[in-house]
Design a protein around this motif. Structure first.
Motif, PDB file in Angstrom:
ATOM      1  N   PHE A 240       0.829  -1.289   0.206  1.00  0.00           N
ATOM      2  CA  PHE A 240      -0.084   0.205  -0.388  1.00  0.00           C
ATOM      3  C   PHE A 240       1.188   1.311  -0.446  1.00  0.00           C
ATOM      4  N   GLY A 241       1.975   1.222   0.645  1.00  0.00           N
ATOM      5  CA  GLY A 241       2.753   2.670   0.945  1.00  0.00           C
ATOM      6  C   GLY A 241       3.239   2.505  -0.541  1.00  0.00           C
ATOM      7  N   ASN A 242       3.738   1.507  -1.371  1.00  0.00           N
ATOM      8  CA  ASN A 242       4.340   2.055  -3.027  1.00  0.00           C
ATOM      9  C   ASN A 242       3.649   2.481  -4.038  1.00  0.00           C
ATOM     10  N   ILE A 243       1.822   2.273  -3.353  1.00  0.00           N
ATOM     11  CA  ILE A 243       1.005   2.710  -3.687  1.00  0.00           C
ATOM     12  C   ILE A 243       0.913   3.813  -3.714  1.00  0.00           C
ATOM     13  N   PHE A 244       0.359   4.129  -2.376  1.00  0.00           N
ATOM     14  CA  PHE A 244       0.139   5.765  -1.853  1.00  0.00           C
ATOM     15  C   PHE A 244       1.170   6.951  -2.084  1.00  0.00           C
ATOM     16  N   ILE A 245       2.240   6.284  -2.526  1.00  0.00           N
ATOM     17  CA  ILE A 245       3.574   7.815  -2.333  1.00  0.00           C
ATOM     18  C   ILE A 245       3.425   8.280  -3.810  1.00  0.00           C
ATOM     19  N   TRP A 246       2.643   7.045  -4.398  1.00  0.00           N
ATOM     20  CA  TRP A 246       2.887   8.473  -6.122  1.00  0.00           C
ATOM     21  C   TRP A 246       1.574   8.992  -6.049  1.00  0.00           C
ATOM     22  N   SER A 247       0.931   9.494  -5.081  1.00  0.00           N
ATOM     23  CA  SER A 247      -0.519  10.498  -4.454  1.00  0.00           C
ATOM     24  C   SER A 247       0.961  11.498  -3.867  1.00  0.00           C
ATOM     25  N   ILE A 248       1.807  12.226  -3.737  1.00  0.00           N
ATOM     26  CA  ILE A 248       2.350  12.837  -3.513  1.00  0.00           C
ATOM     27  C   ILE A 248       3.062  13.343  -4.677  1.00  0.00           C
ATOM     28  N   LEU A 249       3.092  12.955  -5.888  1.00  0.00           N
ATOM     29  CA  LEU A 249       3.247  12.995  -7.266  1.00  0.00           C
ATOM     30  C   LEU A 249       2.132  13.663  -7.644  1.00  0.00           C
ATOM     31  N   VAL A 250       1.230  13.621  -8.016  1.00  0.00           N
ATOM     32  CA  VAL A 250       0.254  13.882  -8.673  1.00  0.00           C
ATOM     33  C   VAL A 250      -0.446  15.032  -7.436  1.00  0.00           C
ATOM     34  N   TYR A 251      -0.201  15.156  -6.191  1.00  0.00           N
ATOM     35  CA  TYR A 251      -0.569  16.536  -5.510  1.00  0.00           C
ATOM     36  C   TYR A 251       0.378  17.193  -5.781  1.00  0.00           C
ATOM     37  N   GLY A 252       2.095  17.194  -6.239  1.00  0.00           N
ATOM     38  CA  GLY A 252       2.722  18.344  -6.475  1.00  0.00           C
ATOM     39  C   GLY A 252       2.390  18.679  -7.801  1.00  0.00           C
ATOM     40  N   LEU A 253       2.449  17.986  -9.235  1.00  0.00           N
ATOM     41  CA  LEU A 253       2.044  18.770 -10.233  1.00  0.00           C
ATOM     42  C   LEU A 253       0.261  19.381 -10.025  1.00  0.00           C
ATOM     43  N   PHE A 254      -0.749  18.713 -10.085  1.00  0.00           N
ATOM     44  CA  PHE A 254      -1.920  20.006  -9.455  1.00  0.00           C
ATOM     45  C   PHE A 254      -1.749  20.774  -9.676  1.00  0.00           C
ATOM     46  N   PHE A 255      -0.310  21.355  -8.094  1.00  0.00           N
ATOM     47  CA  PHE A 255      -0.398  23.146  -7.963  1.00  0.00           C
ATOM     48  C   PHE A 255       0.793  23.653  -8.542  1.00  0.00           C
ATOM     49  N   ILE A 256       1.641  22.726  -9.283  1.00  0.00           N
ATOM     50  CA  ILE A 256       2.771  23.258 -10.346  1.00  0.00           C
ATOM     51  C   ILE A 256       1.319  23.854 -11.313  1.00  0.00           C
ATOM     52  N   ILE A 257       0.977  22.501 -12.049  1.00  0.00           N
ATOM     53  CA  ILE A 257       0.637  22.596 -13.664  1.00  0.00           C
ATOM     54  C   ILE A 257      -0.757  23.911 -13.488  1.00  0.00           C
ATOM     55  N   VAL A 258      -1.023  23.929 -12.040  1.00  0.00           N
ATOM     56  CA  VAL A 258      -2.773  24.780 -12.399  1.00  0.00           C
ATOM     57  C   VAL A 258      -2.181  25.864 -11.812  1.00  0.00           C
ATOM     58  N   TYR A 259      -1.783  26.016 -10.489  1.00  0.00           N
ATOM     59  CA  TYR A 259      -1.516  27.243 -10.123  1.00  0.00           C
ATOM     60  C   TYR A 259       0.239  27.524 -10.130  1.00  0.00           C
ATOM     61  N   LYS A 260       0.933  27.264 -11.570  1.00  0.00           N
ATOM     62  CA  LYS A 260       2.811  27.389 -10.947  1.00  0.00           C
ATOM     63  C   LYS A 260       3.043  27.798  -9.914  1.00  0.00           C
ATOM     64  N   ASP A 261       2.914  27.206  -9.120  1.00  0.00           N
ATOM     65  CA  ASP A 261       3.555  26.795  -7.670  1.00  0.00           C
ATOM     66  C   ASP A 261       4.262  26.513  -7.737  1.00  0.00           C
ATOM     67  N   TYR A 262       5.508  26.197  -7.839  1.00  0.00           N
ATOM     68  CA  TYR A 262       6.667  25.846  -7.714  1.00  0.00           C
ATOM     69  C   TYR A 262       7.394  25.739  -5.872  1.00  0.00           C
ATOM     70  N   THR A 263       6.191  26.663  -5.396  1.00  0.00           N
ATOM     71  CA  THR A 263       7.296  26.311  -3.987  1.00  0.00           C
ATOM     72  C   THR A 263       6.380  25.022  -3.477  1.00  0.00           C
ATOM     73  N   MET A 264       5.386  25.045  -3.686  1.00  0.00           N
ATOM     74  CA  MET A 264       4.221  23.441  -3.507  1.00  0.00           C
ATOM     75  C   MET A 264       5.929  22.391  -4.253  1.00  0.00           C
ATOM     76  N   GLY A 265       5.924  22.211  -5.334  1.00  0.00           N
ATOM     77  CA  GLY A 265       6.972  20.987  -6.002  1.00  0.00           C
ATOM     78  C   GLY A 265       7.553  21.006  -4.829  1.00  0.00           C
ATOM     79  N   PHE A 266       8.707  22.298  -4.848  1.00  0.00           N
ATOM     80  CA  PHE A 266      10.486  22.527  -3.977  1.00  0.00           C
ATOM     81  C   PHE A 266      10.144  21.581  -2.548  1.00  0.00           C
ATOM     82  N   ASN A 267       9.243  21.847  -1.926  1.00  0.00           N
ATOM     83  CA  ASN A 267       8.951  21.458  -1.161  1.00  0.00           C
ATOM     84  C   ASN A 267       8.461  19.785  -0.569  1.00  0.00           C
TER      85      ASN A 267
END
Length: 287
Positions: free
Chosen positions: A193-220
């Motif tokens: 389950f950990g191997n699966i759920f860890i990818w949500s970090i990528l999806v969550y980060g890309l959402f803010f980078i793409i939609v809001y151009k929020d590079y601080t969320m991506g970096f954090n």
């Protein structure tokens, strides 16, 4: 409705009274110091109030071989930088610039709640009340998400220390503490389950980078992914989790650079509009 809006501490306002500013100065400073004190104290000391399974913060982290265990050095540096930046935000409450003071006050209620929830989380976490600790993490995630989506146009001095920094941590902490909370956190099922759920970090980060151009969320999130990756690598070299964590870190870091460089060099002048609001996107605000 006018009266309700006036009484709502989370309502967006363009100006604040003298008494309101004083209240925010006092409460933000006290709760911020409270958050720092408990974090620092329980980094080096465990509770001494008779509760079983009490440990220091990173003692709890190291005691459970979960798929989201963090490297305490990287995570500690993250928090040290975040606390310093939050100190810079609080300094703006004492600024002579009225616009900066009003902007800082506008997120003050959410910041105060964040500090109180963080305090509650630490107090429960070190005492092994992981279920209750998870509740406060989730409540804080709701608090910070509400702040982000309702007030998306603040300048960097507010956005990083008050919004994106705590929100990125809270998102990862849901998994960090949640993995400890479940029965048999080091079992094969938990690892899968950990191997699966860890990818949500990528999806969550890309959402803010793409939609809001929020590079601080991506970096954090890339830093916190690195904390997971390093910890998992030293736990078990032959495993998927650390490989996934470093892949996520690399993708988020590259996406962050792609967005940050045009903004930093002034080549990206696109203005984000949110329901007709004329404020600029989080990272396009003036310092």
């Amino acid at each position: 409705m006018e009266r309700i809006h006036h009484l709502n501490p989370f309502a967006k306002r363009d100006s604040h009274s003298k008494n309101t500013v004083i209240t925010y100065k006092v409460l933000t400073t006290i709760t911020w110091l409270l958050s720092i004190v408990v974090s620092v104290y329980y980094t080096f000391h465990k509770p001494h109030d008779g509760v079983w399974f009490r440990r220091k913060i990173w003692g709890q982290n190291d005691a459970y071989l979960t798929a989201f265990r963090l490297n305490h050095i990287i995570a500690s540096i993250y928090w040290i930088v975040l606390f310093v930046l939050q100190g810079g935000y609080i300094a703006h409450l004492f600024s002579g610039n009225v616009e900066r003071v009003n902007s800082a006050c506008s997120v003050g209620s959410h910041f105060i709640i964040n500090n109180l929830f963080h305090f509650a989380f630490v107090m429960l976490f070190v005492r092994s009340y992981f279920g209750w600790a998870e509740l406060f993490i989730i409540l804080n995630f709701i608090n910070l998400s509400s702040l982000y989506f309702r007030h998306p146009g603040y300048a960097r001095f507010i956005h990083e220390p008050v919004v994106s920094g705590p929100l990125a941590w809270t998102f990862v902490a849901i998994y960090w503490n949640g993995a400890i909370m479940v029965p048999h956190p080091d079992s094969l099922v938990a690892r899968i389950f950990g191997n699966i759920f860890i990818w949500s970090i990528l999806v969550y980060g890309l959402f803010f980078i793409i939609v809001y151009k929020d590079y601080t969320m991506g970096f954090n999130l890339s830093v916190l992914s690195a904390a997971i990756g390093v910890s998992q690598f030293f736990r078990q070299v032959i495993a998927f989790q650390w490989i996934f964590a470093f892949i996520i870190m690399a993708i988020l870091l590259v996406a962050t650079i792609v967005v940050a460089v045009p903004v930093a060099t002034g080549r990206d002048t696109k203005i984000a509009r949110v329901q007709g609001d004329t404020e600029r996107a989080p990272l396009l605000g003036e310092n």
